[in-house]
Design a protein around this motif. Structure first.
Motif, PDB file in Angstrom:
ATOM      1  N   ILE A 114     -37.688  72.395  84.591  1.00  0.00           N
ATOM      2  CA  ILE A 114     -36.246  72.516  84.368  1.00  0.00           C
ATOM      3  C   ILE A 114     -35.819  71.908  83.030  1.00  0.00           C
ATOM      4  N   LYS A 115     -36.367  70.758  82.672  1.00  0.00           N
ATOM      5  CA  LYS A 115     -35.956  70.106  81.414  1.00  0.00           C
ATOM      6  C   LYS A 115     -36.425  70.900  80.195  1.00  0.00           C
ATOM      7  N   ILE A 116     -37.651  71.444  80.242  1.00  0.00           N
ATOM      8  CA  ILE A 116     -38.118  72.232  79.101  1.00  0.00           C
ATOM      9  C   ILE A 116     -37.340  73.535  79.012  1.00  0.00           C
ATOM     10  N   ALA A 117     -36.926  74.084  80.150  1.00  0.00           N
ATOM     11  CA  ALA A 117     -36.106  75.296  80.130  1.00  0.00           C
ATOM     12  C   ALA A 117     -34.765  75.002  79.457  1.00  0.00           C
ATOM     13  N   GLU A 118     -34.164  73.869  79.797  1.00  0.00           N
ATOM     14  CA  GLU A 118     -32.908  73.470  79.156  1.00  0.00           C
ATOM     15  C   GLU A 118     -33.097  73.262  77.658  1.00  0.00           C
ATOM     16  N   THR A 119     -34.190  72.604  77.283  1.00  0.00           N
ATOM     17  CA  THR A 119     -34.471  72.354  75.867  1.00  0.00           C
ATOM     18  C   THR A 119     -34.655  73.665  75.119  1.00  0.00           C
ATOM     19  N   PHE A 120     -35.398  74.591  75.731  1.00  0.00           N
ATOM     20  CA  PHE A 120     -35.625  75.894  75.108  1.00  0.00           C
ATOM     21  C   PHE A 120     -34.300  76.637  74.919  1.00  0.00           C
ATOM     22  N   ILE A 121     -33.474  76.653  75.947  1.00  0.00           N
ATOM     23  CA  ILE A 121     -32.187  77.364  75.874  1.00  0.00           C
ATOM     24  C   ILE A 121     -31.281  76.729  74.822  1.00  0.00           C
ATOM     25  N   MET A 122     -31.223  75.413  74.779  1.00  0.00           N
ATOM     26  CA  MET A 122     -30.398  74.738  73.784  1.00  0.00           C
ATOM     27  C   MET A 122     -30.945  74.962  72.372  1.00  0.00           C
ATOM     28  N   ALA A 123     -32.262  74.999  72.220  1.00  0.00           N
ATOM     29  CA  ALA A 123     -32.867  75.256  70.911  1.00  0.00           C
ATOM     30  C   ALA A 123     -32.484  76.652  70.431  1.00  0.00           C
ATOM     31  N   ARG A 124     -32.606  77.653  71.306  1.00  0.00           N
ATOM     32  CA  ARG A 124     -32.242  79.019  70.939  1.00  0.00           C
ATOM     33  C   ARG A 124     -30.743  79.110  70.624  1.00  0.00           C
ATOM     34  N   TYR A 125     -29.935  78.473  71.448  1.00  0.00           N
ATOM     35  CA  TYR A 125     -28.485  78.480  71.241  1.00  0.00           C
ATOM     36  C   TYR A 125     -28.143  77.877  69.873  1.00  0.00           C
ATOM     37  N   SER A 126     -28.766  76.748  69.540  1.00  0.00           N
ATOM     38  CA  SER A 126     -28.513  76.105  68.249  1.00  0.00           C
ATOM     39  C   SER A 126     -28.947  76.994  67.096  1.00  0.00           C
ATOM     40  N   MET A 127     -30.082  77.668  67.238  1.00  0.00           N
ATOM     41  CA  MET A 127     -30.551  78.563  66.174  1.00  0.00           C
ATOM     42  C   MET A 127     -29.556  79.698  65.948  1.00  0.00           C
ATOM     43  N   TYR A 128     -29.010  80.244  67.026  1.00  0.00           N
ATOM     44  CA  TYR A 128     -28.031  81.316  66.853  1.00  0.00           C
ATOM     45  C   TYR A 128     -26.788  80.799  66.143  1.00  0.00           C
ATOM     46  N   LEU A 129     -26.280  79.662  66.583  1.00  0.00           N
ATOM     47  CA  LEU A 129     -25.064  79.134  65.964  1.00  0.00           C
ATOM     48  C   LEU A 129     -25.272  78.709  64.518  1.00  0.00           C
ATOM     49  N   GLN A 130     -26.378  78.037  64.225  1.00  0.00           N
ATOM     50  CA  GLN A 130     -26.570  77.432  62.922  1.00  0.00           C
ATOM     51  C   GLN A 130     -27.315  78.300  61.913  1.00  0.00           C
ATOM     52  N   VAL A 131     -28.107  79.268  62.388  1.00  0.00           N
ATOM     53  CA  VAL A 131     -28.928  80.053  61.473  1.00  0.00           C
ATOM     54  C   VAL A 131     -28.619  81.540  61.568  1.00  0.00           C
ATOM     55  N   TYR A 132     -28.882  82.141  62.726  1.00  0.00           N
ATOM     56  CA  TYR A 132     -28.781  83.597  62.846  1.00  0.00           C
ATOM     57  C   TYR A 132     -27.363  84.109  62.614  1.00  0.00           C
ATOM     58  N   TYR A 133     -26.354  83.373  63.054  1.00  0.00           N
ATOM     59  CA  TYR A 133     -24.965  83.801  62.858  1.00  0.00           C
ATOM     60  C   TYR A 133     -24.293  83.072  61.708  1.00  0.00           C
ATOM     61  N   HIS A 134     -25.075  82.375  60.876  1.00  0.00           N
ATOM     62  CA  HIS A 134     -24.499  81.683  59.721  1.00  0.00           C
ATOM     63  C   HIS A 134     -23.857  82.719  58.790  1.00  0.00           C
ATOM     64  N   LYS A 135     -22.777  82.347  58.158  1.00  0.00           N
ATOM     65  CA  LYS A 135     -22.034  83.307  57.331  1.00  0.00           C
ATOM     66  C   LYS A 135     -22.882  83.899  56.204  1.00  0.00           C
ATOM     67  N   THR A 136     -23.807  83.131  55.645  1.00  0.00           N
ATOM     68  CA  THR A 136     -24.651  83.666  54.582  1.00  0.00           C
ATOM     69  C   THR A 136     -25.645  84.681  55.145  1.00  0.00           C
ATOM     70  N   THR A 137     -26.241  84.375  56.272  1.00  0.00           N
ATOM     71  CA  THR A 137     -27.154  85.314  56.923  1.00  0.00           C
ATOM     72  C   THR A 137     -26.422  86.611  57.244  1.00  0.00           C
ATOM     73  N   ARG A 138     -25.241  86.482  57.808  1.00  0.00           N
ATOM     74  CA  ARG A 138     -24.451  87.666  58.146  1.00  0.00           C
ATOM     75  C   ARG A 138     -24.060  88.427  56.881  1.00  0.00           C
ATOM     76  N   GLY A 139     -23.793  87.705  55.794  1.00  0.00           N
ATOM     77  CA  GLY A 139     -23.455  88.357  54.530  1.00  0.00           C
ATOM     78  C   GLY A 139     -24.608  89.196  53.990  1.00  0.00           C
ATOM     79  N   VAL A 140     -25.835  88.686  54.107  1.00  0.00           N
ATOM     80  CA  VAL A 140     -27.010  89.455  53.688  1.00  0.00           C
ATOM     81  C   VAL A 140     -27.150  90.696  54.557  1.00  0.00           C
ATOM     82  N   GLU A 141     -26.920  90.538  55.866  1.00  0.00           N
ATOM     83  CA  GLU A 141     -27.012  91.687  56.773  1.00  0.00           C
ATOM     84  C   GLU A 141     -25.978  92.754  56.410  1.00  0.00           C
ATOM     85  N   VAL A 142     -24.769  92.334  56.084  1.00  0.00           N
ATOM     86  CA  VAL A 142     -23.723  93.287  55.688  1.00  0.00           C
ATOM     87  C   VAL A 142     -24.142  94.006  54.409  1.00  0.00           C
ATOM     88  N   LEU A 143     -24.669  93.264  53.442  1.00  0.00           N
ATOM     89  CA  LEU A 143     -25.096  93.860  52.182  1.00  0.00           C
ATOM     90  C   LEU A 143     -26.232  94.862  52.408  1.00  0.00           C
TER      91      LEU A 143
END
Length: 194
Positions: free
Chosen positions: A37-66
């Motif tokens: 259960i704890k590693i599942a929570e850690t994995f989910i929080m890690a993925r969630y943080s990556m989406y918020l901080q990296v994958y949906y970052h405005k610069t990343t999204r700007g490259v995707e738009v371009l």
């Protein structure tokens, strides 16, 4: 690589607690509840943080738009400008089918090589978009969520009910509305949204 510390979790432990079991007569992959259960929570929080901080970052999204604009413009002018290289990618741009082998051969090197070629295109718009990409003159953005009535909602994957952390994230929508534009238009854009 982004250089960020987000998204780290103990993959070895996660693999160690994976189990295969029958659920309603079908085999499924799950976790050892006591140990996992704890590693599942850690994995989910890690993925969630990556989406918020990296994958949906405005610069990343700007490259995707371009990149989206480059490929759309290439599709509009592919015949007019006699664009001929990158056979498999050009087939896709034209809406044609490609073989599995051709698909598997596509990679970022092919795309960048095409973008370099298209940067010499006779089409002014395609040339400008490709030059922006190659020289990292990416689109800038501003937050327009308080102005626009259009909302883009990105649902996180359905998450397990195993913990309060996961329950808190389960039905949460990540909403980010941004307007992307060339940097030289910043003053006009700021006037419009001031």
């Amino acid at each position: 690589m982004t250089g960020t510390g987000y998204g780290k979790f103990d993959l070895d432990w996660l693999l160690n607690v994976l189990r295969i079991g029958k659920v309603n007569g079908d085999y499924e992959i799950g976790l050892d509840y006591e140990k996992g259960i704890k590693i599942a929570e850690t994995f989910i929080m890690a993925r969630y943080s990556m989406y918020l901080q990296v994958y949906y970052h405005k610069t990343t999204r700007g490259v995707e738009v371009l990149l989206d604009r480059i490929l759309n413009r290439a599709a509009e002018v592919v015949d007019k400008c006699q664009i001929e290289s990158g056979d498999a990618l050009l087939k896709l741009i034209k809406g044609e089918n490609i073989s599995v082998g051709e698909y598997l051969d596509l990679d970022d090197n092919i795309l960048v090589a095409l973008i370099k070629e298209w940067a010499k295109s006779k089409d002014d718009i395609l040339r400008d978009l490709c030059t922006r990409f190659l020289h990292r003159r990416l689109f800038k953005s501003i937050d327009i969520s308080s102005v626009s009535g259009h909302v883009i909602a990105l649902d996180p994957e359905e998450l397990s009910n195993a913990s309060d952390i996961v329950k808190a994230l389960r039905n949460r929508k990540y909403i980010k509305e941004r307007l992307y534009f060339p940097a030289e238009m910043r003053e006009k854009i700021n006037e419009i949204f001031a």
